[in-house]
Write an enzyme that holds these catalytic residues in place. Sequence first.
Site, PDB file in Angstrom:
ATOM      1  N   ILE A  53     -26.528  -1.650   5.443  1.00 35.00           N
ATOM      2  CA  ILE A  53     -27.847  -1.674   4.798  1.00 35.00           C
ATOM      3  C   ILE A  53     -28.202  -3.081   4.338  1.00 35.00           C
ATOM      4  CG2 ILE A  53     -29.096  -0.899   2.727  1.00 35.00           C
ATOM      5  CD1 ILE A  53     -27.669   1.819   3.069  1.00 35.00           C
ATOM      6  N   ARG A  99     -35.802  -4.885   0.276  1.00 37.81           N
ATOM      7  CA  ARG A  99     -35.826  -5.496   1.616  1.00 37.81           C
ATOM      8  C   ARG A  99     -36.996  -4.921   2.404  1.00 37.81           C
ATOM      9  NH1 ARG A  99     -35.696  -9.168   5.375  1.00 37.81           N
ATOM     10  NH2 ARG A  99     -34.298  -8.814   7.138  1.00 37.81           N
ATOM     11  N   ILE A 108       6.080  -4.253  -2.517  1.00 47.75           N
ATOM     12  CA  ILE A 108       6.298  -3.801  -3.884  1.00 47.75           C
ATOM     13  C   ILE A 108       5.195  -4.356  -4.795  1.00 47.75           C
ATOM     14  CG2 ILE A 108       7.914  -3.702  -5.798  1.00 47.75           C
ATOM     15  CD1 ILE A 108       8.821  -2.339  -3.121  1.00 47.75           C
ATOM     16  N   GLU A 126      10.990   0.071   2.024  1.00 42.55           N
ATOM     17  CA  GLU A 126      11.767  -0.935   2.751  1.00 42.55           C
ATOM     18  C   GLU A 126      11.118  -1.200   4.107  1.00 42.55           C
ATOM     19  OE1 GLU A 126      15.805   0.338   3.028  1.00 42.55           O
ATOM     20  OE2 GLU A 126      16.071   0.509   0.855  1.00 42.55           O
ATOM     21  N   PRO A 127      11.519  -2.274   4.795  1.00 40.23           N
ATOM     22  CA  PRO A 127      10.948  -2.559   6.115  1.00 40.23           C
ATOM     23  C   PRO A 127      11.037  -1.378   7.073  1.00 40.23           C
ATOM     24  CG  PRO A 127      12.188  -4.449   5.341  1.00 40.23           C
ATOM     25  CD  PRO A 127      12.422  -3.352   4.338  1.00 40.23           C
ATOM     26  N   GLY A 128      12.092  -0.548   6.952  1.00 34.89           N
ATOM     27  CA  GLY A 128      12.245   0.593   7.851  1.00 34.89           C
ATOM     28  C   GLY A 128      12.046   1.927   7.167  1.00 34.89           C
ATOM     29  N   GLU A 182       0.553   4.297  -1.092  1.00 34.07           N
ATOM     30  CA  GLU A 182       0.774   5.545  -1.840  1.00 34.07           C
ATOM     31  C   GLU A 182       0.594   6.781  -0.955  1.00 34.07           C
ATOM     32  OE1 GLU A 182       1.905   5.659  -4.830  1.00 34.07           O
ATOM     33  OE2 GLU A 182       1.690   3.555  -5.345  1.00 34.07           O
ATOM     34  N   SER A 203       6.603   5.554   4.328  1.00 33.46           N
ATOM     35  CA  SER A 203       6.319   6.920   3.892  1.00 33.46           C
ATOM     36  C   SER A 203       7.569   7.798   3.978  1.00 33.46           C
ATOM     37  CB  SER A 203       5.194   7.521   4.755  1.00 33.46           C
ATOM     38  OG  SER A 203       3.986   6.819   4.542  1.00 33.46           O
ATOM     39  N   THR A 253      -0.006   7.313   3.448  1.00 33.02           N
ATOM     40  CA  THR A 253      -1.064   7.067   4.432  1.00 33.02           C
ATOM     41  C   THR A 253      -1.894   8.327   4.688  1.00 33.02           C
ATOM     42  OG1 THR A 253       0.350   7.706   6.284  1.00 33.02           O
ATOM     43  CG2 THR A 253       0.406   5.380   5.611  1.00 33.02           C
TER      44      THR A 253
END
Length: 389
Positions: A337, A268, A160, A130-132, A363, A135, A365
């Site tokens: 590179i 290169r 989600i 949810e917004p709040g 999933e 984790s 932090t």
Amino acid sequence: MDLTLNDEEREIRDWVRTFVTKELMPLEPQVLERERRGERGFTLEELRELQEKAKQSGFFGVLTPEEYGGMGLGSLMAALIEIELGRTFVQFKFGGDADNILFHANDEQKKRYLEPTISGERYSCFAITEPGAGSDARNIRTAAVRDGDEWVINGEKTFITGGDIADFCMVFAVTDKEKGADGGVTCFLVDREAGWTSATIPTMGQWGPASLSFQDVRVPHSAILGEEGRGFALAMKWIGKGRFMLPARALGACERLVEMAMEQAKNRVTFGEPIANRQAIQWMIADSAVEIEALRWLVLTAAWQVDNGIDSRQSQSMAKLYGGVQANQIVDRVLQIHGGMGYTRELPIERWYRELRLLRIYEGTDEIQRRTIARNLLSGHVSVRGHLG
């Protein structure tokens, strides 16, 4: 601990490797072109066609039990398959899978949700964030209030995965504030027709999460998945179903990226010789190879522990943390590179650069993984000597 593959396992791994090379990698230019026009890189119809092609060769439901028509492979083989799929940014997955917690459904729910999901007729999403409450899943505020034989759900969910295409969701809501997370959160199976809505959230990468809105959404009491008040335990089972699979896919990407870097370094030429002869470039490649090998063992160790019934939570957190940090470092070296060309959209490196950045956030932090690892050590639950003691 012997990770030598037997003939059958090697055959499975090699088949997936061939499938990725012949069927998925040729689609990369088309996928990039679509994404850069703001379109979906890979349509559901195209995904189904490829899944059907794979199914004809026996690849269906990699982790799904054989009784439901799947292959019933173990975690180690699933990780090896995911590594191979990670070698392309085409977002393909084999058909025939369903969220692990759907197997906790009762017989009626299995017929309505589990079996159609395995067959590809239905699409699900897991809605707890949810917004709040990211984790900190215990802090969810979405509530479900009982009204006779029904429950009325109100709240918002965010970030989600699959929320924009799902026709049903597994939504977690507070059903008893007094009991807290461990006895007051319930999981509900809610069809989109019940009234919840979704909106896609634009991101810097191609992961297209959605926000879900529940406003007086009514569901019958029979919509409860598992037991009333035991939703948080189900949520943790879903979250911990295989955290090693995320760094496994990143591992495949890193292998491909370093191969690209080596090819670039050989071709290169600056100041009369290939940049592969420059020590600075050699060290970038060497460091990346060491990190890839270390990540491989972290991932496979976690998967092996799952297959052998060993508590793998610490190993999975380590694989997730190390995989996210090192994958971002490796893709940054590969871009360096390639120089200016690596920064352009002509090459897919910047695409991987944006995609791999997500691994350090979703999933769990980096900070949450470090917290988990440290707490397990400080509490004595695990040792720095590993599971061998």
